[in-house]
Scaffold this motif. Structure first.
Motif, PDB file in Angstrom:
ATOM      1  N   UNK A  11       0.814  -1.212   0.000  1.00 46.39           N
ATOM      2  CA  UNK A  11       0.000   0.000   0.000  1.00 46.39           C
ATOM      3  C   UNK A  11       0.844   1.257   0.000  1.00 46.39           C
ATOM      4  N   UNK A  12       1.944   1.225   0.744  1.00 46.44           N
ATOM      5  CA  UNK A  12       2.844   2.385   0.773  1.00 46.44           C
ATOM      6  C   UNK A  12       3.469   2.618  -0.588  1.00 46.44           C
ATOM      7  N   UNK A  13       3.788   1.560  -1.297  1.00 50.90           N
ATOM      8  CA  UNK A  13       4.381   1.707  -2.620  1.00 50.90           C
ATOM      9  C   UNK A  13       3.425   2.364  -3.615  1.00 50.90           C
ATOM     10  N   UNK A  14       2.147   2.157  -3.423  1.00 53.86           N
ATOM     11  CA  UNK A  14       1.171   2.738  -4.352  1.00 53.86           C
ATOM     12  C   UNK A  14       1.138   4.260  -4.287  1.00 53.86           C
ATOM     13  N   UNK A  15       1.499   4.818  -3.143  1.00 54.95           N
ATOM     14  CA  UNK A  15       1.443   6.275  -2.993  1.00 54.95           C
ATOM     15  C   UNK A  15       2.811   6.855  -2.666  1.00 54.95           C
ATOM     16  N   UNK A  16       3.854   6.121  -2.968  1.00 55.84           N
ATOM     17  CA  UNK A  16       5.170   6.488  -2.470  1.00 55.84           C
ATOM     18  C   UNK A  16       5.935   7.480  -3.324  1.00 55.84           C
ATOM     19  N   UNK A  17       5.422   7.946  -4.415  1.00 58.21           N
ATOM     20  CA  UNK A  17       6.234   8.819  -5.251  1.00 58.21           C
ATOM     21  C   UNK A  17       5.432  10.012  -5.762  1.00 58.21           C
ATOM     22  N   UNK A  26      12.124   9.739  -6.218  1.00 56.70           N
ATOM     23  CA  UNK A  26      12.906   8.864  -5.344  1.00 56.70           C
ATOM     24  C   UNK A  26      12.997   9.448  -3.931  1.00 56.70           C
ATOM     25  N   UNK A  27      13.219  10.755  -3.815  1.00 59.10           N
ATOM     26  CA  UNK A  27      13.308  11.388  -2.494  1.00 59.10           C
ATOM     27  C   UNK A  27      11.984  11.335  -1.745  1.00 59.10           C
ATOM     28  N   UNK A  28      10.916  11.719  -2.412  1.00 57.69           N
ATOM     29  CA  UNK A  28       9.627  11.704  -1.730  1.00 57.69           C
ATOM     30  C   UNK A  28       9.164  10.276  -1.470  1.00 57.69           C
ATOM     31  N   UNK A  29       9.450   9.381  -2.397  1.00 62.18           N
ATOM     32  CA  UNK A  29       9.099   7.979  -2.186  1.00 62.18           C
ATOM     33  C   UNK A  29       9.829   7.397  -0.987  1.00 62.18           C
ATOM     34  N   UNK A  30      11.108   7.736  -0.846  1.00 57.22           N
ATOM     35  CA  UNK A  30      11.877   7.272   0.302  1.00 57.22           C
ATOM     36  C   UNK A  30      11.340   7.815   1.609  1.00 57.22           C
ATOM     37  N   UNK A  31      10.982   9.089   1.616  1.00 56.30           N
ATOM     38  CA  UNK A  31      10.458   9.700   2.846  1.00 56.30           C
ATOM     39  C   UNK A  31       9.103   9.112   3.235  1.00 56.30           C
ATOM     40  N   UNK A  32       8.230   8.982   2.270  1.00 54.34           N
ATOM     41  CA  UNK A  32       6.913   8.413   2.556  1.00 54.34           C
ATOM     42  C   UNK A  32       7.047   6.948   2.955  1.00 54.34           C
ATOM     43  N   UNK A  33       7.919   6.220   2.255  1.00 56.39           N
ATOM     44  CA  UNK A  33       8.132   4.815   2.580  1.00 56.39           C
ATOM     45  C   UNK A  33       8.723   4.624   3.971  1.00 56.39           C
ATOM     46  N   UNK A  34       9.649   5.506   4.359  1.00 53.58           N
ATOM     47  CA  UNK A  34      10.233   5.409   5.701  1.00 53.58           C
ATOM     48  C   UNK A  34       9.171   5.653   6.770  1.00 53.58           C
ATOM     49  N   UNK A  35       8.322   6.634   6.555  1.00 51.01           N
ATOM     50  CA  UNK A  35       7.236   6.892   7.507  1.00 51.01           C
ATOM     51  C   UNK A  35       6.279   5.730   7.610  1.00 51.01           C
ATOM     52  N   UNK A  36       5.926   5.171   6.464  1.00 54.66           N
ATOM     53  CA  UNK A  36       5.037   4.008   6.471  1.00 54.66           C
ATOM     54  C   UNK A  36       5.724   2.817   7.120  1.00 54.66           C
ATOM     55  N   UNK A  37       7.020   2.666   6.873  1.00 51.28           N
ATOM     56  CA  UNK A  37       7.772   1.574   7.472  1.00 51.28           C
ATOM     57  C   UNK A  37       7.852   1.686   8.984  1.00 51.28           C
ATOM     58  N   UNK A  62      10.474   2.582  -5.675  1.00 46.01           N
ATOM     59  CA  UNK A  62       9.218   2.804  -6.402  1.00 46.01           C
ATOM     60  C   UNK A  62       9.209   4.179  -7.061  1.00 46.01           C
ATOM     61  N   UNK A  63       9.702   5.178  -6.356  1.00 49.45           N
ATOM     62  CA  UNK A  63       9.756   6.514  -6.931  1.00 49.45           C
ATOM     63  C   UNK A  63      10.707   6.605  -8.105  1.00 49.45           C
ATOM     64  N   UNK A  64      11.861   5.958  -7.986  1.00 47.98           N
ATOM     65  CA  UNK A  64      12.858   6.020  -9.049  1.00 47.98           C
ATOM     66  C   UNK A  64      12.441   5.223 -10.281  1.00 47.98           C
ATOM     67  N   UNK A  65      11.635   4.198 -10.091  1.00 44.65           N
ATOM     68  CA  UNK A  65      11.251   3.333 -11.201  1.00 44.65           C
ATOM     69  C   UNK A  65       9.955   3.756 -11.895  1.00 44.65           C
ATOM     70  N   UNK A  66       9.359   4.841 -11.453  1.00 44.68           N
ATOM     71  CA  UNK A  66       8.129   5.317 -12.087  1.00 44.68           C
ATOM     72  C   UNK A  66       8.418   6.563 -12.910  1.00 44.68           C
ATOM     73  N   UNK A  67       7.514   6.876 -13.801  1.00 47.30           N
ATOM     74  CA  UNK A  67       7.620   8.108 -14.578  1.00 47.30           C
ATOM     75  C   UNK A  67       6.563   9.080 -14.100  1.00 47.30           C
TER      76      UNK A  67
END
Length: 79
Positions: A11-17, A26-37, A62-67
């Motif tokens: 679920x976190x990956x779906x909104x992680x970027x 990648x930065x926002x995905x990492x921050x959101x993912x860390x909070x969810x983690x 997830x953030x780095x691999x999306x467009x």
């Protein structure tokens, strides 16, 4: 409880970027993912550090691999 961890991380990956560039996502995905983690780690009994590291890594990936066409939640706060 063991099933909750992968479901919450998915679920976190779906909104992680968000953002227009790969670096922004990648930065926002990492921050959101860390909070969810952190939250997942607290609920599942894992250490908070483990949850934050795993969630941050998955969110950044997830953030780095999306467009921007796949996931774009708007302009990041620092831009």
């Amino acid at each position: 409880m063991n099933l909750f961890r992968p479901v919450a991380l998915a679920g976190a990956l779906l909104v992680a970027a968000c953002g227009n560039t790969t670096a922004d996502r990648a930065l926002t995905g990492g921050a959101i993912g860390a909070g969810a983690g952190l939250a997942v780690g607290a609920v599942t009994g894992a250490t908070l550090l483990e949850g934050a590291v795993i969630g941050g890594a998955l969110g950044a990936a997830a953030g780095a691999l999306t467009t921007k066409d796949q996931v774009n939640l708007g302009k990041p706060a620092w831009r």
